[in-house]
Design an enzyme around this catalytic site. Structure first.
Site, PDB file in Angstrom:
ATOM      1  CB  CYS A 140      -0.956  -0.010   1.180  1.00 44.49           C
ATOM      2  SG  CYS A 140      -2.119  -1.376   1.063  1.00 44.49           S
TER       3      CYS A 140
ATOM      4  CG  HIS B  43      -3.287   3.313   2.164  1.00 46.31           C
ATOM      5  ND1 HIS B  43      -3.642   2.976   0.879  1.00 46.31           N
ATOM      6  CD2 HIS B  43      -3.400   2.166   2.895  1.00 46.31           C
ATOM      7  CE1 HIS B  43      -3.943   1.693   0.827  1.00 46.31           C
ATOM      8  NE2 HIS B  43      -3.815   1.181   2.046  1.00 46.31           N
TER       9      HIS B  43
ATOM     10  CG  ASN C 178      -6.691  -0.977   0.723  1.00 49.48           C
ATOM     11  OD1 ASN C 178      -5.995  -0.486  -0.158  1.00 49.48           O
ATOM     12  ND2 ASN C 178      -6.193  -1.476   1.842  1.00 49.48           N
TER      13      ASN C 178
HETATM   14  O1  UT7 Z   1      -3.948  -1.382   3.343  1.00 46.50           O
HETATM   15  C1  UT7 Z   1      -2.975  -2.087   4.031  1.00 46.50           C
HETATM   16  C2  UT7 Z   1      -3.110  -1.913   5.474  1.00 46.50           C
HETATM   17  N1  UT7 Z   1      -4.337  -2.481   5.952  1.00 46.50           N
HETATM   18  C3  UT7 Z   1      -5.039  -1.860   6.864  1.00 46.50           C
HETATM   19  O2  UT7 Z   1      -4.689  -0.789   7.254  1.00 46.50           O
HETATM   20  C4  UT7 Z   1      -6.232  -2.576   7.439  1.00 46.50           C
HETATM   21  C5  UT7 Z   1      -6.196  -2.501   8.944  1.00 46.50           C
HETATM   22  N2  UT7 Z   1      -7.252  -3.260   9.623  1.00 46.50           N
HETATM   23  C6  UT7 Z   1      -8.565  -2.950   9.522  1.00 46.50           C
HETATM   24  O3  UT7 Z   1      -8.955  -2.073   8.795  1.00 46.50           O
HETATM   25  C7  UT7 Z   1      -9.525  -3.681  10.406  1.00 46.50           C
HETATM   26  O4  UT7 Z   1      -8.814  -4.436  11.342  1.00 46.50           O
HETATM   27  C8  UT7 Z   1     -10.501  -4.633   9.622  1.00 46.50           C
HETATM   28  C9  UT7 Z   1     -11.483  -3.814   8.821  1.00 46.50           C
HETATM   29  C10 UT7 Z   1      -9.706  -5.549   8.710  1.00 46.50           C
HETATM   30  C11 UT7 Z   1     -11.295  -5.471  10.602  1.00 46.50           C
HETATM   31  O5  UT7 Z   1     -11.979  -4.626  11.527  1.00 46.50           O
HETATM   32  P1  UT7 Z   1     -11.914  -4.912  13.099  1.00 46.50           P
HETATM   33  O6  UT7 Z   1     -12.744  -3.912  13.742  1.00 46.50           O
HETATM   34  O7  UT7 Z   1     -10.440  -4.930  13.451  1.00 46.50           O
HETATM   35  O8  UT7 Z   1     -12.579  -6.319  13.204  1.00 46.50           O
HETATM   36  P2  UT7 Z   1     -12.003  -7.664  13.821  1.00 46.50           P
HETATM   37  O9  UT7 Z   1     -11.086  -8.312  12.841  1.00 46.50           O
HETATM   38  O10 UT7 Z   1     -11.511  -7.456  15.202  1.00 46.50           O
HETATM   39  O11 UT7 Z   1     -13.323  -8.495  13.934  1.00 46.50           O
HETATM   40  C12 UT7 Z   1     -14.389  -8.110  14.817  1.00 46.50           C
HETATM   41  C13 UT7 Z   1     -15.549  -9.055  14.596  1.00 46.50           C
HETATM   42  C14 UT7 Z   1     -15.133 -10.524  14.576  1.00 46.50           C
HETATM   43  O12 UT7 Z   1     -16.178 -11.267  15.154  1.00 46.50           O
HETATM   44  P3  UT7 Z   1     -16.065 -11.799  16.682  1.00 46.50           P
HETATM   45  O13 UT7 Z   1     -14.817 -12.628  16.729  1.00 46.50           O
HETATM   46  O14 UT7 Z   1     -15.979 -10.567  17.526  1.00 46.50           O
HETATM   47  O15 UT7 Z   1     -17.314 -12.576  16.860  1.00 46.50           O
HETATM   48  C15 UT7 Z   1     -15.055 -10.849  13.124  1.00 46.50           C
HETATM   49  O16 UT7 Z   1     -15.280 -12.211  12.857  1.00 46.50           O
HETATM   50  O17 UT7 Z   1     -16.116  -8.785  13.297  1.00 46.50           O
HETATM   51  C16 UT7 Z   1     -16.173 -10.011  12.563  1.00 46.50           C
HETATM   52  N3  UT7 Z   1     -15.993  -9.700  11.164  1.00 46.50           N
HETATM   53  C17 UT7 Z   1     -17.022  -9.424  10.346  1.00 46.50           C
HETATM   54  N4  UT7 Z   1     -18.346  -9.386  10.553  1.00 46.50           N
HETATM   55  C18 UT7 Z   1     -19.143  -9.094   9.516  1.00 46.50           C
HETATM   56  C19 UT7 Z   1     -14.846  -9.596  10.463  1.00 46.50           C
HETATM   57  N5  UT7 Z   1     -15.108  -9.285   9.202  1.00 46.50           N
HETATM   58  C20 UT7 Z   1     -16.449  -9.182   9.093  1.00 46.50           C
HETATM   59  C21 UT7 Z   1     -17.325  -8.879   8.049  1.00 46.50           C
HETATM   60  N6  UT7 Z   1     -18.642  -8.852   8.281  1.00 46.50           N
HETATM   61  N7  UT7 Z   1     -16.889  -8.607   6.797  1.00 46.50           N
END
Ligand code: UT7
Length: 351
Positions: A138, A278, A308
């Site tokens: 990125c 970004h 993204n």
């Molecule tokens: O571009 C390169 C650099 N990349 C980035 O900067 C990305 C950085 N990370 C992020 O943007 C975020 O971490 C994500 C968008 C990838 C994920 O968001 P989060 O708030 O960190 O979610 P999480 O991974 O902690 O997941 C929270 C919950 C989980 O469920 P439980 O375990 O709490 O029951 C996930 O399974 O959300 C669930 N989850 C979803 N639910 C519905 C994860 N993805 C989804 C989804 N739809 N698409």
């Protein structure tokens, strides 16, 4: 020999003008910007039919409403990039033969080799150009912009094209809800030309931390895990991301490098006309803006439309906001990506 004091006096201002002209460093100015996104729109509603997710979750956790996907058979990253560059050349009145160097930032090269930059040069008819790909995930466009600017600053190059292009749909697992809702396809390109007006790419601060590869990578297809039945069965040809550590490191890394580049150039956030972060997650964008104290109306955001697009996010932002940019604007581009790689670049907009 008799020296006429009067004529020395007349020559002095001219000598000074010549000296100042030669002392003013050459900067690389962005003289044109152009984007390309495919027609097909992958909406949150459509994703709801593919994986266990919801429009509400995606919007509230990422800010993304839709993303574009390249669906044309036989087309790849170089095709999106070529479309952006051809329009860029048309817009800037540049003949393809005038392009001397083309740098393509991408993680989704058409093939392992040759590099996509060479394919783009062939497709746009840039017969006199050479080029290479730059892979910094990125942060790719940011690193490529600075690299391209160095060629201009050397005084040896007059027309350099820098492209950020990624067909993320080619490496995304559309059964993995944690990644498939985030990424999209697109390309953006800028033309760099020399200027001694004080405008252009001013300074950059870049960092890398290879230990971050644990959290964001695509394992197979390289020399570590060449393609095999096993790598395919284990879904190793797709992007893996452990989002939380990346999220935290992204906010910290982008904020700190923006502060560093400002400090180095005796500027404060008050002087920043536009922050161009970004586009990985709206919550990261807001976090960086808040930590820096830059109000939302001076932060470029288009993640809701494209998701993204990896190396394409920054030039796509500049393209979307182009009509609102004015000569002399202080613009700070910042990115964080796989590697980890991150940094910030200060430029003064102008021709
Ligand atoms: O571009 C390169 C650099 N990349 C980035 O900067 C990305 C950085 N990370 C992020 O943007 C975020 O971490 C994500 C968008 C990838 C994920 O968001 P989060 O708030 O960190 O979610 P999480 O991974 O902690 O997941 C929270 C919950 C989980 O469920 P439980 O375990 O709490 O029951 C996930 O399974 O959300 C669930 N989850 C979803 N639910 C519905 C994860 N993805 C989804 C989804 N739809 N698409």
């Amino acid at each position: 020999m008799r020296i006429d004091i009067g004529s020395i006096g007349e020559l002095l201002p001219l000598t000074l003008v010549i000296a100042v002209t030669y002392m003013t460093p050459i900067k690389a100015v962005i003289t044109g910007v152009q984007g390309y996104v495919p027609d097909f729109v992958l909406s949150n509603a459509l994703l709801e039919t593919m994986v266990d997710t919801s429009d509400e979750w995606i919007k509230s956790r990422t800010g993304i409403e839709e993303r574009r996907i390249l669906k044309e058979p036989g087309k790849a990253t170089s095709d999106m990039a070529s479309r952006a560059v051809l329009k860029l050349l048309e817009k800037t009145g540049t003949n393809a033969d005038e392009v001397e160097l083309l740098i393509c930032a991408t993680v989704t090269a058409d093939m392992v080799f040759p590099d996509t930059a060479n394919t783009i040069c062939d497709k746009i008819g840039a017969k006199k150009a050479w080029g290479f790909d730059l892979n910094a995930a990125c942060s790719g466009f940011l690193f490529a912009l600075s690299t391209g600017a160095s060629f201009i600053e050397s005084g040896r190059y007059r027309k350099v094209v820098v492209v950020g292009a990624d067909m993320m749909s080619s490496i995304i697992d559309y059964t993995d809800r944690t990644t498939c809702v985030i990424f999209g396809d697109g390309a953006g390109a800028v033309l760099l030309e020399p200027s001694t007006s004080g405008f252009g790419v001013i300074d950059s601060v870049f960092h890398g931390d290879g230990s971050g590869r644990e959290y964001l990578h695509m394992e197979a297809g390289g020399s570590l895990h060449p393609a095999s039945h096993e790598t395919v069965d284990q879904r190793m040809h797709y992007v893996f991301q452990d989002g939380k550590p990346v999220f935290k490191a992204a906010i910290k890394g982008m904020t700190e490098t923006v502060q560093e580049v400002l400090r180095r150039n005796n500027l404060t956030t008050e002087d920043v006309t536009w922050l161009v972060p970004h586009q990985a997650n709206k919550r990261i964008i807001d976090g960086v803006g808040n930590m820096l104290g830059i109000p939302a109306e001076r932060v470029m955001v288009n993640i809701q439309k494209y998701g993204n697009t990896t190396a394409a996010t920054l030039p796509l932002c500049l393209w979307d906001y182009e009509s609102r940019l004015n000569p002399g604007d202080h613009i700070i581009l910042t990115a964080f990506g796989g590697g980890f790689t991150w940094g910030a670049t200060l430029l003064r907009w102008g021709k």
